[in-house]
Design an enzyme around this catalytic site. Structure first.
Site: not given
Length: 451
Positions: A174, A203
């Site tokens: 998310h 990430h």
């Protein structure tokens, strides 16, 4: 798909996360009658999640078929979708080990679930379990779509592509949509009016475009970064914006341990200056355990309402689009080049200046045909170069698992940006040996510490 979809939740004992996903799924009328299979190895947590599922269904007016099992084969049999949210080794002993052992060597961490020595160890104990599950899927539900929420995301997606390429896997996080909301808030704009394009690795993906009604918002973000008035918990990312010209998706606490600049031996001033929260993940784990207990108590009070709100997770949107054909764009983690059944990369990269064989995070069209990733082309070279430092670690960890070559674990740790910023080579070797010994049977036998 006209029949009610069969959805297996693997690791359903992650009750709070399961609650959010179930609320998302069952809120769609087309999915309200879904066949939900809850699987976990912990019967107590599984029972609590079953109670949550019943309360969620009641709250949203859905009538699913919900079953629970501690038999993974039963959960997977004939499934259309498999949602994975396991944590191999749990908070105790595995996560505690990943933090406490490195501390003895002077290596400090914040999250330790994606990269660094903690991420390497998490990958070593997680990918074999995912591969075993994936081989079960090849037999029991070969056409199912595997939605992986488990970290280390890039290593897991890459490892499954090597070890079980027949199963369609997309990794979901998310951070892309979550960070977009944070930046919109920082600029005082409604997030639903923001238009963005993002690409990279999980990430460590960057917004290549970030606009509001056709206006490029990067000048405003850069002005905020230069002003020094950035949110206290986001100093690392705004500093990287100043240096790279683009904003990264993952949080500052995560990102601080993917690079060698913010957590360095003998430089506590950097920790203070950039507000790096050391040992953040253990604190979150303790809080989540407390949240699970609170939820369990709440379920014992039938008169107390259970709040169900739609989350930012992509899982339910993917399932709904595949079931109904309604097209959507989500951000997913997939291999940079198609992978054939032999486990090798094919032709046609999504991000042309990243390696053929790595997992990337890109926008994906979803409809009845499933996940269709977008070809991005070249990304700015400074971004690709930074990503490569993380890809090196991911590649060697996966290679260790695929080949059984224990030396590659040490090579992965040696090349890790943060580990090498704090430790010398002798310390890295000793730490890696110590961690392999401490994790014991959580690590595949051929990779365990030598006697």
């Amino acid at each position: 798909m006209t029949k009610a979809p069969k959805i297996a939740l693997v690791g359903a004992g992650s009750t709070v996360f399961a609650k959010n996903l179930l609320g998302d799924i069952l809120s769609f009328p087309e999915l309200a009658g879904a066949d939900i299979r809850l699987f976990d190895i912990n019967p107590e947590r599984l029972d609590v999640t079953a109670q949550v599922a019943a309360r969620v269904a009641q709250t949203v007016g859905a009538r699913p078929t919900v079953s629970t099992t501690t038999d993974r084969h039963r959960a997977l049999d004939g499934a259309d979708f498999v949602i994975n949210m396991i944590q191999v080794g749990g908070y105790e002993p595995a996560t505690v080990t990943d933090f406490e052992v490195p501390k003895k060597y002077g290596l400090r961490q914040t999250i330790a679930d994606t990269l660094g020595i903690g991420g390497i160890m998490r990958g070593l104990r997680t990918i074999p379990v995912l591969a075993e599950m994936s081989r079960d899927m090849e037999r029991l539900c070969p056409d199912a779509l595997h939605l992986n929420y488990v970290n280390p995301m890039a290593m897991n997606v890459w490892g499954l592509a090597r070890l079980s390429p027949r199963i369609r896997t997309v990794g979901l996080c998310h951070s892309v949509q979550g960070t977009a909301g944070e930046l919109a808030h920082d600029l005082g704009l409604p997030v639903e009016e923001i238009d963005f394009l993002c690409a990279g690795i999980n990430h460590m993906a960057f917004y290549l475009k970030f606009e509001h009604r056709g206006e490029d918002l990067y000048p405003r973000l850069m002005e905020l970064a230069e002003s020094g008035k950035v949110p206290a918990g986001n100093r690392v990312r705004y500093e990287m914006l100043r240096r790279l010209g683009f904003f990264v998706t993952e949080s500052s606490e995560h990102f601080s341990e993917y690079v060698p600049y913010f957590i360095k031996a003998g430089r506590d001033d950097l920790i203070e200056k950039f507000g790096v929260p050391l040992d953040e993940y253990p604190r979150r784990c303790v809080s989540q355990i407390g949240g699970w207990e609170e939820l369990r108590v709440k379920l014992q009070s039938p008169g107390e309402p259970l709040e169900v709100t739609r989350s930012v997770e992509y899982g339910s949107l993917i399932i709904h689009s595949v079931v109904t054909g309604q097209p959507r764009v989500v951000y997913g983690n997939v291999m940079n080049s198609p992978v054939n059944e032999g486990g090798s990369a094919g032709s046609g990269k999504l991000i042309s200046n990243l390696p053929d064989e790595c997992a990337v995070e890109v926008p994906c069209l979803v409809d009845k045909q499933g996940i269709q990733p977008t070809r991005i082309g070249r990304i700015p070279p400074q971004l690709a170069g930074l990503m490569q430092t993380n890809i090196n670690v991911q590649a060697l960890t996966v290679e260790a698992l695929v080949t059984g070559n224990r030396d590659h674990i040490y090579h992965a740790a040696m090349l890790d940006p943060h580990t090498s910023a704090e430790l010398d080579l002798d310390q890295i070797w000793a730490l890696t040996t110590d961690l392999l010994a401490q994790h014991g049977d959580f690590i595949p036998q051929e990779l365990q510490a030598a006697d």
